[in-house]
Design an enzyme around this catalytic site. Structure first.
Site: not given
Lengths: 84, 368
Positions: B23, B57, B74, B82, B93, B100, B117-118, B121, B127, B280
């Site tokens: 995309d 990592d 889904d 996620h 990960d 999407e 957001h991810e 996590h 959340h 400069d």
């Protein structure tokens, strides 16, 4: 939260809500493996938990605003439990 | 935070972009991910290093449906992405649902916003139920150019890793960090911005109301996430509420504090010869309606009305600005004076008299 409109959720709504609550709020984790059916009480409890998290009116019912939030695009990480 | 507060036990974390969404252009994906990491590194001591091979990592991938982690996607909408809490293997990960439509703007799903957001996590944040937080679970479009972490996000991540190390930005503190009073401090660029003077240094800028003692410091990325750190020159055309920012051979336009689309542009479009690689310092003279650009020991003059470089330039700084140069770090205009910055020295230069009228410390504006 906007006023929750009381409706009668369709079977599809209920099924979707169960899947949503199972994924994001660990609905089935609290139900013993021997009991196959999700009780009304545990469903209500999890709906309340979800409504509380999102700052909705805590009714324990699948009202329009609750279903609306459930249908919003979101992150797949559970809100209150771990991936299993 | 997640249960048990899992965190990375080190401060240098590697990441790898495993594959790309069709995309977006690859470079736009790279940029969105890099800027998303920068959002978190600006408020923590964490540093992120990209690797191109082997296990990192944080492994980043785009995937459809079932993709090997027992948490299948889904299809379009619903779940967008996620990520896993810090840990070995799949830990840390981040997976993005390929179903999407990913974009760098408001079309479909904005990759930068979802990635911030991810990656939250991936670093150990769960959340938030604060609607203003990027860690709120539902997607909502925000302008990436004005995006900043909420205080809830910052409190969360700093509870895991602490605040940034010195010279790193702090979110909206009431006064500048002592670093601004370092006698050896030099600035990268200085400009007025409305009723404030803005002093750029690396990834942060200090701001100062000239008539009062009110000062502050912010990270560049907290206000303008897509702007790089290390701005080298800046000038304001106050009447147009425009500020131009320069780094290397590119420049950006802020209008009413918002980064404008279709930027960065090339400095060569302003009429610089190809041998100029960076600016400069730059200063707009509202009396002439012209902008001076300083490059090494030379300067150019740009006519803002005609939008072209004046002929007869470059000229030597030392010849036409007596007492200045040969090379400057930064310059800005304020009340019929230019203020030139050369290392830790600042020279007040009267525009009408054409001479240096005061010699000051660079940090003089901060009452150091």
């Amino acid at each position: 939260a906007s006023q929750a409109k009381v409706i009668s959720p369709t079977e599809m709504d209920e099924e979707f809500a169960e899947m949503y609550l199972n994924h994001f709020y660990g609905l089935t984790e609290t139900i013993p493996m021997t009991k196959m059916k999700i009780s009304r009480d545990s469903l209500k409890e999890k709906i309340q938990e979800m409504q509380k998290f999102f700052g909705l009116n805590v009714t324990g019912q699948l009202d329009t605003s609750t279903l609306e939030v459930m249908h919003k695009p979101r992150c797949g990480v559970p809100d209150v439990h771990h991936y299993s | 935070t997640f249960q048990g507060r899992p965190v990375w036990k080190k401060h240098e974390i590697t990441y790898r972009i495993n594959n790309y969404t069709p995309d977006m252009k690859k470079e736009d994906v790279d940029y969105a991910i890099q800027k998303a990491f920068q959002v978190w590194s600006d408020v923590t001591p964490l540093k992120f290093r990209r690797v191109h091979a082997g296990e990192a990592d944080i492994m980043i991938s785009f995937a459809n449906g079932a993709h090997g982690d027992f948490n299948p996607f889904d299809g379009k909408d619903g779940i967008l992405a996620h990520a896993y809490e810090p840990g070995p293997g799949i830990g840390g990960d981040a997976h993005f649902d390929e179903a999407e439509t990913w974009s760098k703007n408001q079309q479909g799903r904005n990759l930068f916003l979802v990635a911030v957001h991810e990656l939250g996590h991936s670093l150990g944040l769960g959340h938030s139920n604060d609607r203003k937080a990027i860690m709120y679970p539902n997607y909502g479009y925000l302008d990436p150019n004005t995006f900043h972490l909420s205080s809830d996000d910052i409190r969360g991540i700093q509870s895991l890793y602490g605040g940034p190390e010195k010279h790193q930005p702090m979110p909206n503190p009431d006064r500048p960090k002592p670093a601004v009073c370092d006698p050896n401090l030099s600035f990268d660029a200085v400009t007025t911005l409305g009723d404030k003077i803005i002093f750029f240094k690396d990834g942060v800028f200090w701001w100062k109301f000239p008539e009062t003692s009110k000062t502050g410091i912010s990270s560049i990325s907290s206000l303008w996430p897509t702007l790089p750190s290390g701005i080298q020159a800046a000038y304001e055309i106050e009447a147009r509420k425009q500020v131009f920012l320069f780094k290397d051979d590119k420049y950006w336009l802020l209008s009413n504090l918002r980064l404008q689309p279709n930027y960065p542009k090339s400095i060569y479009s302003l009429g610089f010869p190809k041998y100029v690689k960076k600016i400069d310092g730059a200063v707009f003279n509202p009396l002439l309606y012209k902008t001076y650009f300083f490059v090494n020991s030379w300067y150019w003059r740009y006519d803002e009305r005609n939008q072209r470089m004046d002929p007869g330039y470059p000229r030597q700084i030392t010849k036409n600005f007596p007492g200045i140069g040969p090379k400057i770090d930064a310059v800005f205009y304020f009340k019929r004076n230019y203020y030139f910055f050369q290392g830790s020295t600042q020279l007040q230069y009267d525009v009408m008299l054409h001479r240096v009228t005061k010699r000051l410390r660079s940090s003089n504006w901060f009452g150091c």
